[in-house]
Design a protein around this motif. Structure first.
Motif, PDB file in Angstrom:
ATOM      1  N   UNK A 174      12.777  16.477  64.632  1.00 25.70           N
ATOM      2  CA  UNK A 174      11.365  16.841  64.690  1.00 25.70           C
ATOM      3  C   UNK A 174      11.107  17.925  63.652  1.00 25.70           C
ATOM      4  N   UNK A 175       9.852  18.076  63.268  1.00 27.44           N
ATOM      5  CA  UNK A 175       9.528  19.043  62.214  1.00 27.44           C
ATOM      6  C   UNK A 175       8.099  19.514  62.368  1.00 27.44           C
ATOM      7  N   UNK A 176       7.837  20.705  61.845  1.00 32.94           N
ATOM      8  CA  UNK A 176       6.475  21.208  61.746  1.00 32.94           C
ATOM      9  C   UNK A 176       5.914  20.894  60.371  1.00 32.94           C
ATOM     10  N   UNK A 236       4.839  21.882  53.534  1.00 26.83           N
ATOM     11  CA  UNK A 236       6.020  22.639  53.961  1.00 26.83           C
ATOM     12  C   UNK A 236       6.522  22.042  55.273  1.00 26.83           C
ATOM     13  N   UNK A 237       7.407  21.084  55.149  1.00 28.87           N
ATOM     14  CA  UNK A 237       7.935  20.352  56.301  1.00 28.87           C
ATOM     15  C   UNK A 237       9.310  20.909  56.626  1.00 28.87           C
ATOM     16  N   UNK A 238       9.443  21.456  57.836  1.00 26.46           N
ATOM     17  CA  UNK A 238      10.667  22.156  58.204  1.00 26.46           C
ATOM     18  C   UNK A 238      11.276  21.506  59.442  1.00 26.46           C
ATOM     19  N   UNK A 239      12.344  20.722  59.281  1.00 27.10           N
ATOM     20  CA  UNK A 239      12.998  20.093  60.439  1.00 27.10           C
ATOM     21  C   UNK A 239      13.747  21.122  61.281  1.00 27.10           C
ATOM     22  N   UNK A 240      13.794  20.884  62.586  1.00 28.62           N
ATOM     23  CA  UNK A 240      14.536  21.738  63.509  1.00 28.62           C
ATOM     24  C   UNK A 240      15.995  21.300  63.531  1.00 28.62           C
ATOM     25  N   UNK A 241      16.876  22.246  63.190  1.00 28.26           N
ATOM     26  CA  UNK A 241      18.315  21.962  63.144  1.00 28.26           C
ATOM     27  C   UNK A 241      19.089  23.179  63.627  1.00 28.26           C
TER      28      UNK A 241
END
Length: 996
Positions: free
Chosen positions: A443-445, A456-461
């Protein structure tokens, strides 16, 4: 694609340094520089991180005061064979400002705006100048700096030059490279140079010099000529580029030889900027927003082309993830008041200019286009300044709000967040990118600049998991290939750093990449300037901050940190985005505003605590004097709890750390005195007026200074013989029915004994409003004990108070008080002290602000206020208490003050007063306390007219304002009582129920 097992060309040496060599280097730097030099473990740890997912511990940190210090630092580094990492605010997202060697913090001292030339539309600045500060200096001339980053309240011009930053306004104003005219720099051999556009004759003259500068002017054109074909073919067509070295700028026949622009975006790998001449642009007098509401992110992106057709200044996207997080923060709660429904995404379209009718016409056109093409379900027209401010504040805080969604070490990471494609391709590109994330179960914001194709797409890791590190790498490689397919760029404003430099060979091709390596070798033949960035970089999965942190050792804490996963996890929520380094608005962080010292910021203290809590014995490490030097200037204002998007509660962390320090070294006498402030004040009241004499006798004040460290420069509070408790027992309640039931008023430890008239006013107003008032005067909430780290004592006091309230007051009786810090302790700290105590839970739910109860009474007609009071026609200048602002905000106080007929209420944005309870009384803290007050608060009060009434809810705030300005300060309830008394007096006219 690059395999995770392939070797890299990195030359960054992060091996353990030789202690003797390091000591020699530190001595030389201390001797050669005017600025501070720090090689201690805590300073090195604080500067190991920036706002990225990386951490590399440097040898040491220096704080240059001027260009000669920079040159001396580079010279020392060259002599000792170590590298130099230039650093501004440390807000880089790709790891540009982490590295081995010496970190140059150019933000602390080198922040002078040398000149603003309105005729030439230029500014001459040092690299540590903050963007918003430059804009304030340019505003009187109708000018501003064009690039507008979301971090403008702490981002430095030097950092923007190193990054080639852009921001939301790049559609109109381009990137930083488009606004740099000239640079003064220190080169890698510690020589200096002035870089500016040159004619061919001027370049040839410089090329004849037998210096590094001469060699650069001599050989760089040859590199460009030798690789002309690769330069023409290898750079992406997209204009918004912040990756690689800008050899394409030299390939244009219509541009002069300009090394100033060439080093922009080089991330400190080619030269260290010490001064910059930058262009300014006209500042538009008007800005209006259209805010499209959409049921999906895809729908919002698809509406971008209609927006671009209307000639906007910017088109910005924000997804539901960020919207939901904003609703949970007091700082951004006003956003919900202006939105329609529950959108999945918002598209902010801004129009700027000087012709209001033209701007409104463009708003009309866009609204019509969106309606005709079925884009969105509602368009908000944000023309009102208050609406614009609420929207802009949330939009500029998108990064921090997204980071707040972190759960432990599972964070929204920046590694594919800087890609950009032509906006025409953005819907298709984003859809395919989403499929990549879905395939990997991520998932990402989503937020960013639709107007220029950059999201600015930042995946949760969680990169502490090796499998997720591999996933991150796989996704990075897929997205790198995808953006190339669309003719886009991998780095569009955040730079290459450690996150993306590794892929530059593939992105630019072998020949162009080798040309860039030749450039680096030309400018920096010994790889001394910020090695491992842009070329010859380590793998993107090396030096990961979370992966390099050892498991948190076990630690018994007195406060409850379970909600955030323990004490270290609470501190480690900080991701260094640096909002605590702002200096012009809000409250966080008052000590940083006073000192401009990184260790005095919230993130500095959080980083220091992470280091201590990672030690094999964290209990012992929490007692370390070096740690408490870092924590010392924390005023425990709690502003970080609300203003930090990640909610890092430094007040609670410091309280716990102090408790462990006391375990190791015992409790200082002064801490015991201030922790027992209720007993002290009660005794002072009982023996008044004799107890007030020591405060007036200089020898006794000097004795207090020597024995307890209580400054003689600040007046002590004056005890009242007829305190609130005595008055209450003797007063007679009005002979009327208590229609509202019982209310419990806390007789706090401060106003009860030193300003009893405030409590008297509260009792009288509540009784007039139909309440049966019960005064709770039997004990202390524990606030003062917590401030000194006396957690066990505070816990005992909290237990006694909440159980007495639970056992002796009606279960439905509201609990209120005059002193915000005491009342808010029942809402906040008691949760951490007594997390599972059922009595505490019940009491917490009953807490109400006094202002809420009185405002309801005015609105219901139970409390009448006169239109003829002496307050009518005056301005009320209100300063809110820090704990109040952090926990519940100031809306209730503002609403009550506005109910007073005929007044104008102005709320100050003046930060913390600097008093902070006992902090301002402590000799070693007095100067900082006054510096904090003199930052914004004192000047604002001094500037107010003589008939302006100064208002503050906090006892400390009132003491500090009077001490710093000699202006009397009123508590809000006393003013309301004045208006109520006027209404009761003969001939007074009453105001009817008021509504906000």
């Amino acid at each position: 694609m690059t395999s995770s097992t392939e070797s890299t060309e990195s030359t960054a040496d992060t091996s353990a340094p030789d202690p003797a060599e390091t000591e020699d280097l530190a001595r030389r730097l201390a001797a050669d520089l005017e600025g501070e030099v720090r090689f201690d473990d805590y300073s090195r740890h604080l500067f190991a991180r920036d706002a990225s997912m990386y951490a590399i511990t440097p040898l040491g940190v220096v704080f240059p005061r001027h260009a000669d210090d920079v040159r001396a630092a580079v010279s020392a580094a060259v002599a000792h064979g170590v590298s130099v990492v230039p650093r501004g605010a440390g807000t880089s997202l790709a790891g540009q400002t982490t590295g081995p060697g010496i970190v140059l913090d150019l933000s602390r001292h080198m922040r002078r705006i040398v000149a603003v030339d309105p005729d030439a539309r230029t500014a001459l600045v040092e690299p540590g100048v903050v963007q918003d500060d430059l804009n304030r200096a340019a505003a009187p001339y109708g000018l501003m700096f064009g690039p507008d980053t979301s971090t403008s309240n702490r981002a430095t011009l030097g950092g923007m030059i190193g990054n080639n930053s852009a921001g939301s306004g790049s559609l109109r104003h381009g990137m930083t490279i488009d606004h740099v005219r000239a640079l003064d720099v220190v080169l890698s051999d510690a020589t200096t140079a002035h870089l500016a556009p040159l004619t061919e004759e001027e370049r040839a003259a410089r090329a004849g010099r037998a210096t590094l500068e001469g060699r650069i002017h001599r050989e760089l054109p040859a590199i460009v000529a030798a690789h002309a074909g690769a330069i023409e073919a290898g750079f992406p067509n997209h204009w918004r580029r912040a990756g690689g070295y800008r050899l394409d700028r030299f390939a244009r026949e219509d541009t002069p030889f300009d090394l100033a622009k060439f080093v922009v975006g080089s991330e400190g790998t080619l030269a260290v900027t010490t001064r910059a001449l930058v262009d300014l642009v006209p500042k538009p007098s008007r800005t209006v927003f259209a805010v499209g509401h959409f049921t999906s992110v895809t729908g919002a992106i698809e509406a971008t082309q209609d927006a671009l057709a209307c000639d906007p200044a910017a088109v910005e996207l924000m997804d539901r993830t960020i919207l939901d997080l904003s609703r949970q923060k007091i700082e951004y709660a006003s956003l919900s008041d202006v939105l329609e429904g529950d959108p999945e995404a918002l598209l902010f379209v801004s129009f700027t200019g000087d012709d209001e009718r033209e701007l409104m016409g463009r708003l009309d056109t866009l609204t019509s286009l969106w309606s005709r093409h079925g884009h969105g379900y509602h368009t908000l027209r944000a023309v009102d300044p208050a609406h614009r401010a609420a929207l802009l504040k949330v939009r500029k805080s998108s990064l921090g709000l997204l980071m707040a969604a972190s759960e432990g070490t599972k964070r929204p990471l920046a590694f594919i967040e800087d890609t950009a494609v032509d906006p025409v391709h953005l819907p298709a590109y984003t859809a395919r990118l989403k499929k990549v994330l879905d395939r990997h179960g991520l998932t990402a914001g989503f937020y960013g600049h639709c107007s220029v194709g950059c999201l600015h797409i930042r995946p949760f890791l969680d990169v502490t998991d090796p499998a997720q590190r591999q996933t991150m790498r796989d996704v990075a490689e897929e997205i790198k290939d995808l953006v190339t397919e669309y003719g886009g760029v991998n780095s569009s404003e955040h730079g290459d750093g450690l996150a993306r430099s590794e892929f530059n060979r593939e992105l630019f091709g072998d020949e162009l990449y080798e040309a860039m390596r030749r450039v680096k070798g030309l400018f920096d033949p010994h790889d001394r300037l910020n090695p491992g960035k842009i070329v010859d970089a380590p793998a993107m999965t090396d030096h990961l901050r979370d992966a390099g942190l050892p498991p948190a050792p076990g630690l018994r804490t007195r406060l409850d940190f379970d909600v955030t996963g323990g004490m270290r996890a609470t501190a480690d929520r900080c991701m260094n985005i640096g909002l605590c380094r702002k200096t012009d608005t809000g409250t966080m962080c008052p000590s940083y505003m006073a000192t401009r010292n990184e260790q005095d910021s919230t993130r500095g203290r959080a980083g220091a605590l992470v280091k201590a809590l990672s030690a094999p014995d964290p209990h012992e490490a929490l007692g370390d004097e070096a740690l408490h030097e870092v924590l010392d200037l924390c005023l425990m204002c709690k502003a970080c709890k609300s203003e930090c998007p990640l909610g890092v509660d430094m007040a609670a962390l410091k309280t716990e750390a102090l408790a462990h320090h006391h375990d190791e070294y015992g409790v200082p006498a002064r801490s015991r005195v201030f922790g027992a402030i209720r007993l002290l004040n009660r005794l002072g009241s009982a023996t008044a007026p004799l107890s007030n004499l020591p405060g007036r006798i200089p020898p006794l004040r000097r004795l207090l200074d020597r024995t307890l460290g209580i400054t003689p420069h600040r007046p002590l509070p004056r005890y009242a013989r007829r305190n609130l408790v005595r008055w209450f027992h003797r007063h007679t309640a009005p002979a009327r029915t208590a229609t509202q039931g019982t209310v419990v008023l806390l007789a706090d430890s401060f106003t009860t004994y030193t300003e009893p008239e405030i409590g008297q006013a509260a009792v009288e107003l509540l009784e007039r409003s139909g309440w049966d008032v019960r005064l709770e005067s039997g004990g202390c909430c524990g606030r003062s004990s917590l401030s000194k780290g006396l957690v066990d004592d505070a816990s005992d006091k909290a237990f006694q108070l909440v159980h007495r309230l639970a056992e002796t007051t009606p279960v439905d009786a509201p609990i209120t008080g005059c002193e915000p810090s005491c009342l808010m302790t029942l809402r906040d700290e008691h949760r951490a002290l007594l997390p599972r105590d059922s009595a505490r839970i019940a009491i917490t739910d009953r807490v109400r602000q006094l202002e809420e109860l009185l405002t309801d009474a005015v609105d219901d007609g139970r409390l009448r206020l006169s239109v003829d009071s002496w307050l009518s026609g005056r301005t009320l200048l209100f300063h809110g208490h820090c704990h109040q602002k952090a926990e519940v905000g100031t809306a209730a106080t503002m609403a009550l003050l506005r109910r007073i007929p005929g007044v104008e209420v102005v709320e100050l944005d003046a930060g913390c007063c600097g008093m902070a309870g006992s902090f301002g009384f402590e000799s070693e803290h007095y100067d900082v306390s006054m510096t904090v007050g003199d930052d914004r608060l004192f000047p604002a009060v001094r500037a107010a007219s003589d008939d302006t009434v100064v208002v503050a809810t906090g006892a400390s705030c009132r003491q500090q304002i009077f001490h710093g300005t000699e202006r009397d300060v009123w508590h809000p309830v006393r003013l309301v009582r004045e208006a109520a008394l006027s209404a009761s007096a003969s001939g007074g006219r009453e105001a009817g129920p008021a509504r906000s």
